[in-house]
Scaffold this motif. Structure first.
Motif, PDB file in Angstrom:
ATOM      1  N   ILE A 138       0.842  -1.208   0.000  1.00  0.00           N
ATOM      2  CA  ILE A 138       0.000   0.000   0.000  1.00  0.00           C
ATOM      3  C   ILE A 138       0.873   1.253   0.000  1.00  0.00           C
ATOM      4  CG2 ILE A 138      -1.694   1.321   1.325  1.00  0.00           C
ATOM      5  CD1 ILE A 138      -2.729  -1.364   2.416  1.00  0.00           C
ATOM      6  N   LEU A 139       1.907   1.245   0.839  1.00  0.00           N
ATOM      7  CA  LEU A 139       2.796   2.399   0.933  1.00  0.00           C
ATOM      8  C   LEU A 139       3.523   2.655  -0.381  1.00  0.00           C
ATOM      9  CD1 LEU A 139       3.853   4.574   2.825  1.00  0.00           C
ATOM     10  CD2 LEU A 139       5.694   3.018   3.488  1.00  0.00           C
ATOM     11  N   SER A 140       3.857   1.588  -1.094  1.00  0.00           N
ATOM     12  CA  SER A 140       4.494   1.738  -2.398  1.00  0.00           C
ATOM     13  C   SER A 140       3.565   2.467  -3.373  1.00  0.00           C
ATOM     14  CB  SER A 140       4.878   0.373  -2.958  1.00  0.00           C
ATOM     15  OG  SER A 140       5.406   0.486  -4.262  1.00  0.00           O
ATOM     16  N   GLY A 141       2.281   2.119  -3.329  1.00  0.00           N
ATOM     17  CA  GLY A 141       1.307   2.803  -4.187  1.00  0.00           C
ATOM     18  C   GLY A 141       1.148   4.262  -3.817  1.00  0.00           C
ATOM     19  N   ILE A 142       1.174   4.541  -2.517  1.00  0.00           N
ATOM     20  CA  ILE A 142       1.056   5.930  -2.053  1.00  0.00           C
ATOM     21  C   ILE A 142       2.260   6.747  -2.504  1.00  0.00           C
ATOM     22  CG2 ILE A 142       1.009   7.395   0.005  1.00  0.00           C
ATOM     23  CD1 ILE A 142      -0.624   5.208   1.389  1.00  0.00           C
ATOM     24  N   ARG A 143       3.441   6.168  -2.420  1.00  0.00           N
ATOM     25  CA  ARG A 143       4.648   6.891  -2.854  1.00  0.00           C
ATOM     26  C   ARG A 143       4.616   7.155  -4.353  1.00  0.00           C
ATOM     27  NH1 ARG A 143       9.844   3.869  -0.579  1.00  0.00           N
ATOM     28  NH2 ARG A 143      10.858   5.677  -1.558  1.00  0.00           N
ATOM     29  N   THR A 144       4.145   6.173  -5.117  1.00  0.00           N
ATOM     30  CA  THR A 144       4.013   6.377  -6.571  1.00  0.00           C
ATOM     31  C   THR A 144       3.038   7.515  -6.863  1.00  0.00           C
ATOM     32  OG1 THR A 144       4.462   4.033  -7.001  1.00  0.00           O
ATOM     33  CG2 THR A 144       3.365   5.286  -8.752  1.00  0.00           C
ATOM     34  N   ALA A 145       1.904   7.508  -6.138  1.00  0.00           N
ATOM     35  CA  ALA A 145       0.905   8.559  -6.325  1.00  0.00           C
ATOM     36  C   ALA A 145       1.465   9.925  -5.945  1.00  0.00           C
ATOM     37  CB  ALA A 145      -0.335   8.245  -5.490  1.00  0.00           C
ATOM     38  N   LEU A 146       2.254   9.965  -4.888  1.00  0.00           N
ATOM     39  CA  LEU A 146       2.829  11.225  -4.431  1.00  0.00           C
ATOM     40  C   LEU A 146       3.743  11.848  -5.486  1.00  0.00           C
ATOM     41  CD1 LEU A 146       3.384  13.325  -2.208  1.00  0.00           C
ATOM     42  CD2 LEU A 146       5.219  11.840  -1.395  1.00  0.00           C
ATOM     43  N   VAL A 147       4.633  11.027  -6.031  1.00  0.00           N
ATOM     44  CA  VAL A 147       5.547  11.524  -7.063  1.00  0.00           C
ATOM     45  C   VAL A 147       4.765  12.013  -8.279  1.00  0.00           C
ATOM     46  CG1 VAL A 147       7.389  10.875  -8.655  1.00  0.00           C
ATOM     47  CG2 VAL A 147       7.450  10.074  -6.287  1.00  0.00           C
ATOM     48  N   MET A 148       3.719  11.258  -8.635  1.00  0.00           N
ATOM     49  CA  MET A 148       2.883  11.645  -9.775  1.00  0.00           C
ATOM     50  C   MET A 148       2.167  12.968  -9.510  1.00  0.00           C
ATOM     51  SD  MET A 148      -0.080   9.306 -11.519  1.00  0.00           S
ATOM     52  CE  MET A 148       1.076   7.930 -11.549  1.00  0.00           C
TER      53      MET A 148
END
Length: 508
Positions: A138-148
């Motif tokens: 889940i945290l990996s997805g959040i980090r991807t979303a943050l960078v985007m």
């Protein structure tokens, strides 16, 4: 490096403001996306068909070009932070939803069975077993979303939401690579810092994290509602298109209005974006006024008259009448100069092929590699008109209006479109080809506002009309040169003109 450091020092206040705006937009958008995507992913765990539908929908939403999405949102929710946040949330949903769903569905079934055997309820299994095990995913997805989000948020500057995109757009528009680099580096560093900060979230328990996110979203929503319902002071919002010239004009508008009206607060939104964004924002009451050109009105904003006017006054009257009839908008008196379209070439090209007019391009038609702004390519008074009236058809490529002169200088293209008051014509000693078949109409700038606003504030109309018939083409090209080449602020250049021509008293 010296120029970089000097710009960083002189622009530090603006940079900190832009950084704060960018950070706030990013954090709020990420929090909202998490609050939406995380519960939704949990809910669809026992419903794989529904989960697939949501995944496909989120994927489709992410394919919508960001500029198109912003343009569609302006008539619905206006300009500023709201459409920017909505767009950023849309792009952040997919990675968070997808990673949450994948993380929860790939948990070892034996662990699920063990939790059931211990008598855990569905909620206990979720927050004590499933979410902790799926949390890294889940945290990996959040980090991807943050960078985007941080990368996409640079476009928020186009709709008046501020952020680091302001530096990038100004740098590109003014051919100031240092400002562009500062904006890009600040955005990248922000993404790195926040991404590293998210690593520390691994040590935080799920329940407190979700409660904190909910509080953030509810708090932001409550503050937004408060701002909507609280009494608002009288405020005039003046927006301008991309470029130094619109920014100079809107600063003049502000100076004139504030000099004559002590009780009026003027907010400027420079480098707002393309014509369609501004026109939609004006009609939806998100801005009060902006400078528009007579030729643009007739070519792009109203139904084209059956009989095209030929002189400047007739063109203005046609535009004024059409705007009033079609959209109940008031078009005030125009400026003196004609900022019409132009085809521009390097002096070496003009001398080599003896090209002085657009008709002369027929001699080298097969050797032309033109770089045109997207709007010019699609306009009947642009490349389409050149094809029809001059019978010319040559190789073209679309490029940002801010980059076309640089491409010409580097011989990436040998013909480009421009405006007759562009500072680059003087800066690079370029040749403007004569429009010998009179394709390009007159483009005189004038304030455009809603008729209701003009009637409610006649004092503002009087202030703006002081510019009627003022500013020659030479004046405007010189002011553009001062901003784009000499790096002077548009506000100071605008103020100096008003004082010099006795339109405004005192010093700033």
């Amino acid at each position: 490096m010296a120029n970089f450091l000097q710009t960083l020092v002189t622009q530090r206040a603006a940079l900190l403001t832009a950084l704060g705006q960018h950070l706030l937009l990013s954090v709020i958008s990420l929090a909202i996306a998490i609050v939406i995507a995380l519960p939704l992913a949990i809910w669809v765990i026992p419903r794989p068909k529904t989960a697939n539908v949501f995944l496909q929908l989120a994927s489709v939403l992410q394919t919508i070009p960001s500029l198109a999405l912003l343009g569609m949102l302006i008539p619905l929710v206006g300009i500023g932070s709201v459409p920017a946040v909505i767009s950023l949330v849309v792009y952040a949903l997919l990675p968070i939803f997808q990673n949450t769903y994948t993380g929860l569905t790939e948990i070892d079934p034996s662990l699920e069975e063990a939790a059931t055997a211990f008598g855990m309820t569905r909620w206990e299994k979720l927050h004590k077993v499933e979410l902790p095990l799926a949390f890294p995913m889940i945290l990996s997805g959040i980090r991807t979303a943050l960078v985007m989000i941080i990368g996409t948020a640079t476009l928020a500057a186009l709709i008046g939401a501020g952020g680091l995109g302001t530096f990038i757009l100004l740098g590109i528009n003014r051919n100031n690579n240092t400002m562009t680099l500062i904006g890009a580096l600040a955005s990248a560093l922000l993404a790195i810092v926040l991404s590293l900060a998210l690593r520390g979230v691994k040590r935080i328990k799920i329940k407190p994290l979700l409660i904190t996110l909910a509080i953030v979203v509810v708090g932001c929503g409550g503050f937004g509602i408060y701002r909507l319902v609280r009494p608002q002071p009288v405020e005039i919002t003046i927006a301008g298109k991309l470029g130094s010239e619109p920014e100079i004009l809107i600063n003049m508008y502000r100076d004139l209005i504030e000099a004559d009206n002590d009780n009026v607060k003027v907010t400027l939104k420079p480098n707002f974006g393309q014509t369609s964004f501004l026109f939609s924002a004006l009609k939806s009451k998100q801005i009060t006024l902006y400078p528009e050109f007579t030729g643009t009105v007739l070519e792009s904003l109203v139904k084209k008259p059956t009989k095209t006017a030929t002189n400047a006054n007739e063109i203005y009257q046609q535009a004024k009448t059409a705007l009033q009839k079609q959209d109940d908008l008031t078009y005030l008196a125009p400026l003196k100069y004609n900022n019409t379209y132009a085809l521009v070439v390097k002096r070496s090209f003009a001398n080599k092929y003896d090209v002085r007019s657009i008709s002369d391009l027929a001699k080298v038609e097969g050797q032309i590699n033109a770089g045109f702004d997207l709007e010019f390519l699609d306009r009947t008074d642009g490349y389409k008109g050149i094809q029809q009236r001059y019978g010319l058809s040559f190789k073209t490529q679309s490029m940002s209006a801010d980059l076309r002169y640089e491409a010409l200088q580097r011989d990436k293209v040998n013909v480009t479109d421009g405006y007759s008051t562009d500072s680059q014509i003087r800066q690079y000693d370029l040749v403007v080809l004569k429009d010998d078949r009179h394709l390009f109409p007159t483009y005189q700038g004038a304030p455009l506002l809603r008729t209701a606003t003009a009637k409610a504030h006649p004092e503002i109309v009087r202030s703006l009309n002081r510019l009627q018939g003022k500013i020659s083409a030479a004046d405007m090209q010189e002011m553009n040169y001062q901003v784009n080449v000499k790096r002077k602020s548009a506000a100071k250049v605008a103020h100096q003109y008003l004082v010099t021509h006795h339109l405004l008293g005192g010093d700033r």
